[in-house]
Write an enzyme that holds these catalytic residues in place. Structure first.
Site, PDB file in Angstrom:
ATOM      1  N   SER A 127     -10.024  -5.935  10.305  1.00 42.54           N
ATOM      2  CA  SER A 127     -11.333  -5.437   9.893  1.00 42.54           C
ATOM      3  C   SER A 127     -12.042  -6.579   9.190  1.00 42.54           C
ATOM      4  CB  SER A 127     -11.201  -4.245   8.937  1.00 42.54           C
ATOM      5  OG  SER A 127     -10.925  -3.060   9.635  1.00 42.54           O
ATOM      6  N   ARG A 184       0.843  -1.195   0.000  1.00 38.75           N
ATOM      7  CA  ARG A 184       0.000   0.000   0.000  1.00 38.75           C
ATOM      8  C   ARG A 184       0.878   1.244   0.000  1.00 38.75           C
ATOM      9  NH1 ARG A 184      -4.725  -1.692   4.390  1.00 38.75           N
ATOM     10  NH2 ARG A 184      -5.438  -3.541   3.244  1.00 38.75           N
ATOM     11  N   ARG A 242       1.204  -6.313  12.729  1.00 43.03           N
ATOM     12  CA  ARG A 242       0.552  -5.717  13.898  1.00 43.03           C
ATOM     13  C   ARG A 242       0.428  -6.727  15.035  1.00 43.03           C
ATOM     14  NH1 ARG A 242      -3.566  -0.823  12.423  1.00 43.03           N
ATOM     15  NH2 ARG A 242      -2.148   0.238  10.964  1.00 43.03           N
ATOM     16  N   GLU A 270      -6.319  -0.979  15.644  1.00 42.71           N
ATOM     17  CA  GLU A 270      -6.910  -1.981  14.759  1.00 42.71           C
ATOM     18  C   GLU A 270      -5.892  -3.050  14.376  1.00 42.71           C
ATOM     19  OE1 GLU A 270      -7.839  -2.479  10.102  1.00 42.71           O
ATOM     20  OE2 GLU A 270      -7.952  -0.437  10.903  1.00 42.71           O
ATOM     21  N   ARG A 316       2.520   1.120  10.284  1.00 44.47           N
ATOM     22  CA  ARG A 316       1.959   1.441   8.970  1.00 44.47           C
ATOM     23  C   ARG A 316       3.075   1.397   7.938  1.00 44.47           C
ATOM     24  NH1 ARG A 316      -2.994   3.604   8.145  1.00 44.47           N
ATOM     25  NH2 ARG A 316      -3.145   4.266  10.323  1.00 44.47           N
TER      26      ARG A 316
END
Length: 430
Positions: free
Chosen positions: A352, A262, A391, A349, A277
Site C-alpha cells: 500500500s 501487529r 507476502r 495486496e 497474515r
C-alpha cells in the site's frame, strides 16, 4: 490531525469530506469545544489584566499611605490571581478535549479518490504481466512441498502461538534474499537512503503517525511503555518530528527493512492458514518527506518503485486506488498493489502506497522553511511497502511452483542464492 482554523472557516466542507468516509458530522461539537476553550482563554486574559491593574493601584495606595485602600486592592489581586488560575486550568481542559477529538478523526480524502464503502468499490488503475496458466491444480504456498519443507507452523505455535512461523533452510534463505534484493534496488536504482531504526518506540511516535489513540488494540505495548512498531513508517516518518528543515533538503527519501508487529485484532478469523497474515513479519518500507506541491508526483514515483520490484520478479500484479471506505486512517489517497496468487486464484495486496498530506506532519510538528522565505510550512509525508517480504515469498512460491512440488525462483534472486534457481520438493536449494 486537522487544523481547527480550517474547520472554523469551512465547517460544512469538513463534514462533507468526513461523510465520504462514512463519518458522522462533527464540526458543531468541535466548534462548541473550541468556543468554550477560547472563552476560557479570554476570561483568563481579562482576569490577568484586572489583576495587573489592581496590583499597580495597590502599589500607588501603598506609596501614598492609604493602608485601607492598599488592603482592599491586595485582596482583589489575590482574588484575580485565583481566577486566572481557574480559567487557565479550564482552558487547558477544553484544549485537551479538542486535541483528543481531533486526534480521533481520520484524514480527509483527496477530491479525486473514488467514493465507496469497501474493497469492492476500489478502482483498478493498471495491470502488468499475465497470471500463469498452470497445467495442474495450483497449491497454496503452505501446500507446495518445496515450501512446506521449510515452513514450520507447529514449531512456531509451540514457541509463540498462532499466526507465527519458523522458516528453515531454503525458505529462510529465500526470505532473506528477497529483502536484500528489495533494498539493493531501492538504494541503487531508486535513490532511497537506507536507514536502520529501532522497533521499540515511545507513545508519541505512534501518536505522530496515527496508530494512536484509535488503533492501540492493533499493536503491542511492552510493560515498560514502549510500543512495537507495526511498520517502519512509524520510525522513518518520526525522524522529522519537531524539526524544521530547509526546502532544499526535500524530498527526503528513506527505506528500511524491519521486523513489524501487529496484533491483527481487527482481522480475527481472516487468513488463519499459512503466512499471509502474521503477528510478526518483515517489510521493506519506503517513506518520503516532501513539499505540498511535489507530493502528488512523489506518490506516483513511490508507487512505481514498489511496482518495479514486482516487475523484476516477473510477478503479475495490478494497481488499484482505494475508495473512501477502504483507505487507512491517515491516508489521503492510497494505491494498493496486488499480486496474483495462483493458489488462491485471486489478487492479494502486497503493498500500500499512501500520501498523507500534512495530516501526520501536523501531529508531529514536522515542517520546512520555504526557499523564498516566509513562515515554516508542514511537510507532506508519504509511505509505502516496497515490499512486504513474507507476502513476496508467498507470491514467489505460488507463481514458481511446478507440478512435482518444486519451486523455480526468479532469475534476479539467483545472485543472492549462490547462483541457484530451484528449490526441490524436498526443500533443497539447487
Amino acid at each position: 490531525m486537522h487544523d481547527i482554523r480550517a474547520l472554523r472557516d469551512a465547517p460544512e466542507a469538513f463534514d462533507a469530506a468526513l461523510a465520504r468516509r462514512g463519518h458522522a458530522p462533527v464540526s458543531a461539537d468541535l466548534l462548541s469545544i473550541d468556543a468554550a476553550r477560547r472563552a476560557r482563554i479570554q476570561a483568563a486574559e481579562e482576569a490577568r489584566a484586572a489583576q495587573n491593574a489592581a496590583s499597580r493601584e495597590a502599589g500607588a495606595a501603598k506609596g501614598r499611605g492609604d493602608e485601607d485602600m492598599f488592603l482592599r486592592l491586595r485582596a482583589l489581586v489575590t482574588e484575580k490571581k485565583a481566577e486566572v488560575t481557574r480559567m487557565e486550568e479550564a482552558a487547558r481542559a477544553e484544549d485537551d478535549r479538542l486535541t483528543q477529538a481531533l486526534l480521533s478523526l481520520p484524514n480527509l480524502p483527496h477530491p479525486d479518490v473514488p467514493d465507496g464503502t469497501d474493497e469492492a468499490d476500489n478502482v483498478e488503475l493498471r495491470r502488468w504481466g499475465t497470471p500463469p496458466e498452470l497445467a495442474f491444480p495450483a497449491r497454496e504456498h503452505f501446500e507446495v512441498p518445496a515450501a512446506a519443507a521449510g515452513m514450520d507452523f507447529a514449531a512456531a505455535a509451540k514457541l509463540s502461538g498462532a499466526r507465527f512461523v519458523v522458516l528453515k533452510g531454503a525458505m529462510a534463505r529465500l526470505h532473506r534474499a528477497l529483502a536484500q534484493f528489495m533494498l539493493d534496488v531501492h538504494i541503487t536504482d531508486n535513490g532511497l537512503e537506507e536507514t536502520w531504526t529501532p522497533v521499540l518506540v515511545r507513545e508519541e511516535a505512534m501518536l505522530g503517525t496515527g496508530q494512536l489513540p484509535k488503533f492501540g488494540e492493533d499493536s503491542y505495548q511492552t510493560r515498560e511503555g514502549w510500543w512495537l512498531v507495526p511498520t517502519a513508517e512509524v520510525t522513518l516518518t518520526n525522524l522529522a518530528a519537531g524539526e524544521i528543515v530547509e526546502e532544499a533538503a526535500l524530498p527526503r527519501r528513506m527505506v528500511a527493512h524491519t521486523q513489524c508487529f501487529r496484533s491483527e485484532a481487527g482481522s480475527a478469523g481472516r487468513d488463519t492458514r499459512g503466512m499471509l497474515r502474521q503477528h510478526q513479519f518483515e517489510k521493506v518500507e519506503m517513506v518520503s518527506l516532501t513539499t505540498p506541491d511535489a507530493s502528488a508526483a512523489e506518490h506516483a514515483r513511490m508507487t512505481d518503485c514498489a511496482e518495479g520490484i514486482l516487475r523484476r520478479l516477473g510477478l503479475a500484479h495490478r494497481t488499484v486506488v482505494l475508495c473512501t471506505g477502504d483507505m487507512g486512517f491517515g491516508a489521503r489517497r492510497t494505491h494498493d498493489i496486488e499480486v496474483w496468487l495462483p493458489g488462491q486464484g485471486t489478487w492479494r495486496e502486497i503493498s500500500s502506497v499512501s500520501t498523507c498530506g500534512e495530516f501526520q506532519a501536523r501531529r508531529m510538528n514536522a515542517r520546512f522553511r520555504p526557499a523564498g522565505g516566509g513562515k515554516p510550512e508542514f511537510v507532506h509525508t508519504l509511505n509505502g511497502s516496497g515490499l512486504a517480504v513474507g507476502r513476496a515469498l508467498i507470491a514467489v512460491v505460488e507463481n514458481g511452483q511446478t507440478e512435482d512440488g518444486a519451486v523455480v525462483v526468479p532469475d534476479v534472486l539467483a545472485p543472492y542464492l549462490g547462483g541457484k534457481r530451484r528449490i526441490t520438493p524436498e526443500g533443497e536449494l539447487v
